[in-house]
Motif scaffolding. Structure first.
Motif, PDB file in Angstrom:
ATOM      1  N   LYS A  89       0.835  -1.203   0.000  1.00  0.00           N
ATOM      2  CA  LYS A  89       0.000   0.000   0.000  1.00  0.00           C
ATOM      3  C   LYS A  89       0.871   1.255   0.000  1.00  0.00           C
ATOM      4  O   LYS A  89       0.515   2.273  -0.607  1.00  0.00           O
ATOM      5  CB  LYS A  89      -0.922  -0.031   1.215  1.00  0.00           C
ATOM      6  CG  LYS A  89      -1.937   1.097   1.256  1.00  0.00           C
ATOM      7  CD  LYS A  89      -2.994   0.829   2.308  1.00  0.00           C
ATOM      8  CE  LYS A  89      -3.839  -0.373   1.938  1.00  0.00           C
ATOM      9  NZ  LYS A  89      -4.947  -0.610   2.881  1.00  0.00           N
ATOM     10  N   PHE A  90       1.997   1.206   0.724  1.00  0.00           N
ATOM     11  CA  PHE A  90       2.902   2.357   0.746  1.00  0.00           C
ATOM     12  C   PHE A  90       3.434   2.646  -0.652  1.00  0.00           C
ATOM     13  O   PHE A  90       3.488   3.802  -1.077  1.00  0.00           O
ATOM     14  CB  PHE A  90       4.056   2.079   1.705  1.00  0.00           C
ATOM     15  CG  PHE A  90       5.077   3.170   1.780  1.00  0.00           C
ATOM     16  CD1 PHE A  90       4.840   4.338   2.479  1.00  0.00           C
ATOM     17  CD2 PHE A  90       6.291   3.047   1.114  1.00  0.00           C
ATOM     18  CE1 PHE A  90       5.777   5.346   2.533  1.00  0.00           C
ATOM     19  CE2 PHE A  90       7.237   4.051   1.161  1.00  0.00           C
ATOM     20  CZ  PHE A  90       6.979   5.205   1.872  1.00  0.00           C
ATOM     21  N   TYR A  91       3.783   1.584  -1.396  1.00  0.00           N
ATOM     22  CA  TYR A  91       4.297   1.761  -2.760  1.00  0.00           C
ATOM     23  C   TYR A  91       3.201   2.279  -3.680  1.00  0.00           C
ATOM     24  O   TYR A  91       3.426   3.170  -4.503  1.00  0.00           O
ATOM     25  CB  TYR A  91       4.844   0.439  -3.286  1.00  0.00           C
ATOM     26  CG  TYR A  91       5.251   0.482  -4.736  1.00  0.00           C
ATOM     27  CD1 TYR A  91       6.417   1.143  -5.139  1.00  0.00           C
ATOM     28  CD2 TYR A  91       4.451  -0.106  -5.719  1.00  0.00           C
ATOM     29  CE1 TYR A  91       6.777   1.192  -6.483  1.00  0.00           C
ATOM     30  CE2 TYR A  91       4.796  -0.049  -7.053  1.00  0.00           C
ATOM     31  CZ  TYR A  91       5.963   0.609  -7.427  1.00  0.00           C
ATOM     32  OH  TYR A  91       6.318   0.671  -8.757  1.00  0.00           O
ATOM     33  N   THR A  92       1.991   1.746  -3.523  1.00  0.00           N
ATOM     34  CA  THR A  92       0.889   2.164  -4.382  1.00  0.00           C
ATOM     35  C   THR A  92       0.495   3.618  -4.134  1.00  0.00           C
ATOM     36  O   THR A  92       0.216   4.368  -5.071  1.00  0.00           O
ATOM     37  CB  THR A  92      -0.328   1.257  -4.140  1.00  0.00           C
ATOM     38  OG1 THR A  92       0.048  -0.104  -4.379  1.00  0.00           O
ATOM     39  CG2 THR A  92      -1.470   1.631  -5.071  1.00  0.00           C
ATOM     40  N   ALA A  93       0.482   4.028  -2.839  1.00  0.00           N
ATOM     41  CA  ALA A  93       0.006   5.371  -2.485  1.00  0.00           C
ATOM     42  C   ALA A  93       1.052   6.444  -2.734  1.00  0.00           C
ATOM     43  O   ALA A  93       0.709   7.588  -3.052  1.00  0.00           O
ATOM     44  CB  ALA A  93      -0.426   5.401  -1.023  1.00  0.00           C
ATOM     45  N   THR A  94       2.322   6.105  -2.567  1.00  0.00           N
ATOM     46  CA  THR A  94       3.364   7.133  -2.644  1.00  0.00           C
ATOM     47  C   THR A  94       4.420   6.864  -3.703  1.00  0.00           C
ATOM     48  O   THR A  94       5.376   7.644  -3.826  1.00  0.00           O
ATOM     49  CB  THR A  94       4.071   7.254  -1.280  1.00  0.00           C
ATOM     50  OG1 THR A  94       4.780   6.026  -1.016  1.00  0.00           O
ATOM     51  CG2 THR A  94       3.068   7.509  -0.161  1.00  0.00           C
ATOM     52  N   ASN A  95       4.273   5.758  -4.430  1.00  0.00           N
ATOM     53  CA  ASN A  95       5.279   5.341  -5.402  1.00  0.00           C
ATOM     54  C   ASN A  95       6.638   5.106  -4.736  1.00  0.00           C
ATOM     55  O   ASN A  95       7.693   5.220  -5.384  1.00  0.00           O
ATOM     56  CB  ASN A  95       5.408   6.386  -6.524  1.00  0.00           C
ATOM     57  CG  ASN A  95       6.103   5.828  -7.753  1.00  0.00           C
ATOM     58  OD1 ASN A  95       6.049   4.613  -8.020  1.00  0.00           O
ATOM     59  ND2 ASN A  95       6.775   6.684  -8.501  1.00  0.00           N
ATOM     60  N   GLY A  96       6.574   4.813  -3.428  1.00  0.00           N
ATOM     61  CA  GLY A  96       7.800   4.505  -2.704  1.00  0.00           C
ATOM     62  C   GLY A  96       8.644   5.716  -2.356  1.00  0.00           C
ATOM     63  O   GLY A  96       9.801   5.570  -1.958  1.00  0.00           O
ATOM     64  N   GLU A  97       8.089   6.909  -2.469  1.00  0.00           N
ATOM     65  CA  GLU A  97       8.841   8.129  -2.193  1.00  0.00           C
ATOM     66  C   GLU A  97       8.564   8.582  -0.753  1.00  0.00           C
ATOM     67  O   GLU A  97       7.426   8.906  -0.396  1.00  0.00           O
ATOM     68  CB  GLU A  97       8.451   9.226  -3.180  1.00  0.00           C
ATOM     69  CG  GLU A  97       8.747   8.868  -4.638  1.00  0.00           C
ATOM     70  CD  GLU A  97       8.270   9.940  -5.595  1.00  0.00           C
ATOM     71  OE1 GLU A  97       7.763  10.977  -5.096  1.00  0.00           O
ATOM     72  OE2 GLU A  97       8.387   9.740  -6.819  1.00  0.00           O
ATOM     73  N   GLU A  98       9.597   8.618   0.056  1.00  0.00           N
ATOM     74  CA  GLU A  98       9.450   9.000   1.464  1.00  0.00           C
ATOM     75  C   GLU A  98       9.030  10.458   1.608  1.00  0.00           C
ATOM     76  O   GLU A  98       8.242  10.807   2.504  1.00  0.00           O
ATOM     77  CB  GLU A  98      10.758   8.754   2.218  1.00  0.00           C
ATOM     78  CG  GLU A  98      11.152   7.290   2.305  1.00  0.00           C
ATOM     79  CD  GLU A  98      12.475   7.082   3.015  1.00  0.00           C
ATOM     80  OE1 GLU A  98      13.038   8.098   3.481  1.00  0.00           O
ATOM     81  OE2 GLU A  98      12.949   5.938   3.097  1.00  0.00           O
ATOM     82  N   ALA A  99       9.551  11.336   0.751  1.00  0.00           N
ATOM     83  CA  ALA A  99       9.191  12.756   0.829  1.00  0.00           C
ATOM     84  C   ALA A  99       7.702  12.954   0.548  1.00  0.00           C
ATOM     85  O   ALA A  99       7.024  13.753   1.213  1.00  0.00           O
ATOM     86  CB  ALA A  99      10.020  13.564  -0.158  1.00  0.00           C
ATOM     87  N   ARG A 100       7.180  12.206  -0.422  1.00  0.00           N
ATOM     88  CA  ARG A 100       5.755  12.316  -0.737  1.00  0.00           C
ATOM     89  C   ARG A 100       4.919  11.776   0.421  1.00  0.00           C
ATOM     90  O   ARG A 100       3.891  12.364   0.787  1.00  0.00           O
ATOM     91  CB  ARG A 100       5.445  11.543  -2.013  1.00  0.00           C
ATOM     92  CG  ARG A 100       4.005  11.668  -2.462  1.00  0.00           C
ATOM     93  CD  ARG A 100       3.789  10.942  -3.778  1.00  0.00           C
ATOM     94  NE  ARG A 100       2.401  11.039  -4.212  1.00  0.00           N
ATOM     95  CZ  ARG A 100       1.915  10.449  -5.294  1.00  0.00           C
ATOM     96  NH1 ARG A 100       2.729   9.731  -6.088  1.00  0.00           N
ATOM     97  NH2 ARG A 100       0.647  10.581  -5.619  1.00  0.00           N
ATOM     98  N   ALA A 101       5.370  10.689   1.021  1.00  0.00           N
ATOM     99  CA  ALA A 101       4.657  10.134   2.177  1.00  0.00           C
ATOM    100  C   ALA A 101       4.655  11.119   3.344  1.00  0.00           C
ATOM    101  O   ALA A 101       3.634  11.297   4.029  1.00  0.00           O
ATOM    102  CB  ALA A 101       5.300   8.814   2.602  1.00  0.00           C
TER     103      ALA A 101
END
Length: 291
Positions: A99-111
């Motif tokens: 879900k983290f990859y789907t929601a943020t494309n794996g970008e910590e800054a976006r998360a």
């Protein structure tokens, strides 16, 4: 170099390239997902050495340790419609890698940005149902617990991250109201100081009045007691004089006359005018006091 050796070298280089792209390592501090043409096929790769199909599979790695998101200070309104500037931060950790990859494309800054927005929304809702006193000190711990619980549910469902903790670093009043609040607080403290001084003066007056009354009572009692003692002494002295006079009235009269003579003729320039037959010369004429 012969063509055979050249072929061997090329095959060896291709093999090394394929092997290097087929093996990968997931560290203990990392979380990873395995993709096949962009589709998640393994949402939670365990730490260790793994292999994949080159050009078919791809691996995305994320930080598995607790991360920090520092939100920008925001203006919130309390229950009594008073503005507060709240500066906060949160601790979070990737929990659902897919879900983290789907929601943020794996970008910590976006998360972190998405989580910061949800933190501000949660703080706005929690501050809106509390007073300034409750936000600043009274229910601050309860506010943090409530927002952490609510935010954790939202973040886990939408972003795949677990919110460990949410904390407020600083709460300030907006500059446009700080001066008025300071003046009001100063006026309240001055009013309280005047009331305390008035109460102190009233208490002091009561203590002084009680002390003066006690002094008056003590002096009156002492004077009463002294007069009683003096009266008893005078009565005793009179009784002694009476007893002595009754034992020998003539001698008592004689001694009183001698004392009168002594006190009358102490000064050299004293003059006393008396009749010759006065009682004062009774014992000067006759030692026995005869008339």
């Amino acid at each position: 170099m012969s063509s055979r050796n050249m072929t061997i070298l090329v095959l060896l280089a291709v093999g090394i390239f394929i092997v290097s792209n087929a093996l990968y390592v997931i560290k203990e501090t990392e979380r990873g997902v395995l993709l096949r043409f962009g589709e998640v096929v393994n949402p939670d790769i365990s730490p260790g050495l793994h292999w994949k199909i080159p050009f078919v599979n791809n691996v995305r790695k994320f930080e598995g340790r607790v991360l920090t998101v520092d939100s920008q200070p925001e203006r919130f309104f309390t229950q009594e419609q008073k503005a507060l500037i709240v500066d906060s931060y949160a601790k979070f950790q990737v929990s659902d890698t897919a879900k983290f990859y789907t929601a943020t494309n794996g970008e910590e800054a976006r998360a972190a940005g998405l989580l910061a927005q949800r933190i501000n929304d949660g703080l706005r809702n929690q501050v809106a149902v509390r007073s300034v006193q409750e936000v600043v000190s009274g229910e601050r711990d309860q506010l943090m617990e409530d927002i952490t619980r609510v935010l954790n549910d939202v973040a886990l469902a939408e972003l795949g991250v677990r919110v460990v903790d949410v904390r407020v670093k600083k709460i300030d009043l907006p500059p446009d109201v700080s001066e008025s609040v300071y003046r009001r607080m100063n006026a309240e403290r001055e009013k309280e100081a005047r009331e305390l001084r008035s109460q102190g003066q009233e208490l002091a007056e009561g203590i002084r009045a009680a002390a003066d009354r006690e002094v008056t009572v003590i002096i009156a009692n002492a004077y009463k007691e002294s007069e009683q003692i003096r009266g008893q002494g005078d009565a005793l002295a009179t009784s002694i004089y009476a007893d002595a006079f009754n034992q020998d009235p003539e001698f008592y009269s004689f001694t009183r006359s001698l004392r009168a003579y002594q006190e009358s003729f102490q000064g050299q320039g004293d003059v006393l005018l008396l009749k010759p037959d006065s009682e004062f010369f009774r014992y000067l004429k006759d030692s026995k006091g005869g008339s």
